[in-house]
Design an enzyme around this catalytic site. Structure first.
Site, PDB file in Angstrom:
ATOM      1  N   THR A 180     -60.716  54.461  54.895  1.00 13.96           N
ATOM      2  CA  THR A 180     -60.959  53.799  53.597  1.00 13.96           C
ATOM      3  C   THR A 180     -61.744  52.500  53.762  1.00 13.96           C
ATOM      4  O   THR A 180     -62.003  51.810  52.781  1.00 13.96           O
ATOM      5  CB  THR A 180     -59.630  53.494  52.870  1.00 13.96           C
ATOM      6  N   ARG A 233     -47.586  44.021  76.463  1.00 11.41           N
ATOM      7  CA  ARG A 233     -48.319  43.957  77.745  1.00 11.41           C
ATOM      8  C   ARG A 233     -49.100  42.666  77.893  1.00 11.41           C
ATOM      9  O   ARG A 233     -49.066  42.031  78.934  1.00 11.41           O
ATOM     10  CB  ARG A 233     -49.285  45.141  77.847  1.00 11.41           C
ATOM     11  N   TYR A 253     -38.664  45.827  68.866  1.00 12.25           N
ATOM     12  CA  TYR A 253     -39.472  45.288  69.980  1.00 12.25           C
ATOM     13  C   TYR A 253     -39.199  43.786  70.148  1.00 12.25           C
ATOM     14  O   TYR A 253     -39.198  43.269  71.265  1.00 12.25           O
ATOM     15  CB  TYR A 253     -40.967  45.511  69.739  1.00 12.25           C
ATOM     16  N   GLY A 302     -61.491  47.233  56.179  1.00 10.52           N
ATOM     17  CA  GLY A 302     -60.966  47.547  54.850  1.00 10.52           C
ATOM     18  C   GLY A 302     -61.062  46.346  53.924  1.00 10.52           C
ATOM     19  O   GLY A 302     -61.672  45.318  54.249  1.00 10.52           O
ATOM     20  N   PHE A 303     -60.432  46.480  52.771  1.00 10.82           N
ATOM     21  CA  PHE A 303     -60.467  45.431  51.743  1.00 10.82           C
ATOM     22  C   PHE A 303     -59.882  44.117  52.294  1.00 10.82           C
ATOM     23  O   PHE A 303     -60.603  43.116  52.459  1.00 10.82           O
ATOM     24  CB  PHE A 303     -59.712  45.964  50.514  1.00 10.82           C
ATOM     25  N   ASN A 359     -48.314  51.405  69.012  1.00 11.36           N
ATOM     26  CA  ASN A 359     -49.466  51.035  69.863  1.00 11.36           C
ATOM     27  C   ASN A 359     -49.747  49.538  69.809  1.00 11.36           C
ATOM     28  O   ASN A 359     -50.062  48.924  70.835  1.00 11.36           O
ATOM     29  CB  ASN A 359     -50.699  51.850  69.467  1.00 11.36           C
ATOM     30  N   TYR A 361     -45.776  56.677  52.774  1.00 12.03           N
ATOM     31  CA  TYR A 361     -46.206  55.278  52.867  1.00 12.03           C
ATOM     32  C   TYR A 361     -44.991  54.351  52.952  1.00 12.03           C
ATOM     33  O   TYR A 361     -44.867  53.553  53.881  1.00 12.03           O
ATOM     34  CB  TYR A 361     -47.049  54.948  51.643  1.00 12.03           C
ATOM     35  N   THR A 399     -49.981  56.988  61.133  1.00  8.21           N
ATOM     36  CA  THR A 399     -50.731  55.723  61.217  1.00  8.21           C
ATOM     37  C   THR A 399     -49.768  54.541  61.209  1.00  8.21           C
ATOM     38  O   THR A 399     -49.887  53.626  62.025  1.00  8.21           O
ATOM     39  CB  THR A 399     -51.736  55.626  60.047  1.00  8.21           C
TER      40      THR A 399
END
Ligand code: NAD
Ligand code: UDP
Length: 309
Positions: free
Chosen positions: A35, A104, A157, A10-11, A97, A143, A90
């Site tokens: 994008t 890990r 986390y 991306g940008f 993820n 968003y 996302t």
């Protein structure tokens, strides 16, 4: 180091790939090309330290890496509103993820958060301690709330699993490699002016934004990632504040030609003002933007002139 950049085509991601390769690192660029474009990183594909992976961050992935920069997410309002449920997935599943992988393989993981976490702010300028003023059910929420949830995941986390995180809040950034039809204001105005079309100012044009040139921002990314003092959140942006009318006038002055200004309806929940308080970045990173708006706009005009011709 071996460094994974999600959204690397991306940008912002492609400029970050360039800088990290320049510094001698190995870079894995992961992107689903929603994008992003291959042309943004085409010049790197023959480099033995660069690897391109077509993958979606909502599907799990495994790489042995030392650093993860999580940039995958459409950033312009028309793109993130195109499929709002996908945008939320996302941000949220992508964060899970990246964090799972960081846990890990014991990698340090960086989240590209946003000034949108402050919503339509009633504190001005916005310091990191401000909790924001965000509509949870509007057109921008996929968003804004996706990015807020991602920040929550990063900090949970960190607290629960000791994951080494870095969270930055990026304010409007512009420069070469933005998509010409991206929908964000700087690319819209420049492309319209170069094509002799009228510049579309939404509403009265009295709303403000603070625009940071991409090179300044990417320098801030790398300094923040490699410092040990704080995990964030940290604002990064240029505190110079302009109305959209001022921006349109600046672009008209720099491009010349016959374009004029036309007014279109203001989108819903459009923040009225935005300006970062960057005291924390100045103090911790000894960082502040160097490229003034006029100069950055000139460089961006030159890019669009050559890429559109
Ligand atoms: P961009 O749209 O150019 O880049 C996003 C990249 O992520 C693209 O290459 C896209 O193909 C990729 N992507 C999107 N969804 C994906 C998915 N599900 N899986 C894999 N790849 C995916 O936008 P940008 O301006 O470069 O923004 C990069 C990051 O910085 C984003 O997370 C954005 O929210 C954040 N940010 C940018 C700004 C800004 O002004 N540029 C401001 C605040 C935050
Ligand atoms: N904007 C505008 N004309 C355009 C595109 C955007 O006046 O063609 C306005 C928009 O309403 C907002 C500001 O410019 O007030 C910045 O919009 P952008 O989509 O670039 O970023 P964001 O709203 O996410 O800060």
């Amino acid at each position: 180091m071996r460094i994974l950049i999600t959204g690397g085509a991306g940008f912002l991601g492609s400029h970050l790939c360039d800088r990290l390769i320049e510094q001698g690192h190995e870079v894995i660029c992961l992107d689903n090309f929603f994008t992003g474009r291959k042309s943004n990183i085409q010049h790197l594909v023959d480099n033995p330290r660069f690897e391109l992976v077509r993958h979606d961050v909502i599907d799990p992935f495994k790489f042995e890496v030392d650093r993860i920069y999580n940039l995958a997410c459409p950033a312009s309002p028309p793109h993130y509103q195109y499929n709002p449920i996908k945008t939320m997935k996302t941000s949220v599943v992508g964060a899970i993820n990246c964090l799972g992988l960081a846990k890990r393989v014991k990698a340090r993981v960086f989240q590209a958060s946003t000034s949108e976490v402050y919503g339509d702010p009633n504190v001005h300028p916005q310091p990191e301690a401000y909790w924001g003023h965000v509509n949870p059910i509007g057109l921008r929420s996929c968003y804004d709330e996706g990015k807020r949830a991602a920040e929550t995941l990063f900090f949970d986390y960190h607290r629960e699993n000791g994951v080494d995180i870095r969270v930055i809040r990026i304010f409007n950034t512009y420069g070469p490699r933005m998509l010409p039809d991206d929908g964000r204001v700087v690319s819209n105005f420049i492309v319209q002016a170069l094509q002799g079309k009228d510049l579309t100012v939404y509403g009265e044009g009295s709303q403000t934004r603070s625009f940071c040139y991409v090179d300044d921002l990417v320098e801030g990314f790398m300094r923040f990632m490699e410092q040990e003092k704080i995990v964030g959140p940290m604002n990064l942006g240029n505190p110079g504040e302009f109305t959209m009318l001022q921006l349109a006038e600046l672009v008209l002055k720099k491009v010349g030609g016959k374009s004029r200004i036309t007014h279109l309806a203001l989108p819903s929940d459009d923040p009225k003002q935005r300006k970062p308080d960057i005291s924390l970045a100045k103090e911790t990173l000894d960082w502040e933007p160097k490229v003034p708006l006029e100069q950055g706009i000139e460089k961006t005009i030159a890019y669009f002139k050559s890429s559109l011709s």
